[in-house]
Scaffold this motif. Structure first.
Motif, PDB file in Angstrom:
ATOM      1  N   ASP A  19      11.609  -1.783 123.936  1.00  0.00           N
ATOM      2  CA  ASP A  19      11.957  -1.300 122.596  1.00  0.00           C
ATOM      3  C   ASP A  19      11.111  -0.077 122.255  1.00  0.00           C
ATOM      4  N   THR A  21      10.465   3.333 119.916  1.00  0.00           N
ATOM      5  CA  THR A  21      10.791   3.953 118.637  1.00  0.00           C
ATOM      6  C   THR A  21      11.479   5.287 118.914  1.00  0.00           C
ATOM      7  N   SER A  23      10.549   8.217 117.963  1.00  0.00           N
ATOM      8  CA  SER A  23       9.550   9.220 118.364  1.00  0.00           C
ATOM      9  C   SER A  23       9.112   9.013 119.815  1.00  0.00           C
ATOM     10  N   GLU A  24       9.057   7.768 120.272  1.00  0.00           N
ATOM     11  CA  GLU A  24       8.723   7.505 121.672  1.00  0.00           C
ATOM     12  C   GLU A  24       9.867   7.943 122.586  1.00  0.00           C
TER      13      GLU A  24
END
Length: 139
Positions: A19, A21, A23-24
């Motif tokens: 999982d 984000t 931004s990741e």
């Protein structure tokens, strides 16, 4: 500790690792986009540099870039910087009635070597994210 607990813990770790984000995801896809942009710049410089500028202020290879606009899903787009350069690149890649297609972008997109470089760049960025989270690949 029973096998059920171990499996549940392992599944929770896998879920946490997968999982990302937005931004990741941006960080991972940016690494891949940079790798692809580098290859596109090199191929364009090597194979499609002309002494004629066709009313362009820059050579085609000088306009290769990565999108600055944020995509909602964290992806990045690699392309040619301005509309005129993009049109010229499309004509060079796809050809016209009077000009044979070179397929330089298409061939690059389909290249196993280039795809491996993009994948490795994205994998490295992903592993760095997992290390920051404390979920290293080997840990």
């Amino acid at each position: 500790m029973g096998i059920d607990t171990l499996i549940e813990d392992w599944l929770e770790d896998v879920k946490t690792m997968s999982d990302l984000t937005v931004s990741e995801k941006e960080e991972v896809t940016r690494a891949g986009a940079e790798a692809f942009a580098k290859e596109l710049t090199e191929v364009t410089r090597r194979d499609h540099t002309s002494k004629r500028k066709y009313k362009l202020k820059k050579h085609l290879y000088e306009t290769v870039g990565i999108s600055k606009a944020k995509q909602k899903d964290g992806t990045h787009i690699v392309g040619f910087g301005d509309d005129r350069s993009a049109v010229v690149a499309r004509f060079v890649n796809d050809g016209t009635k009077k000009m044979k297609a070179s397929h330089f972008v298409t061939n690059l997109q389909n290249s196993n070597e280039v795809n491996a470089k993009v994948f490795n760049a994205e994998r490295k960025a992903y592993e760095e994210i997992l290390e920051r989270r404390g979920h290293g690949i080997n840990g």
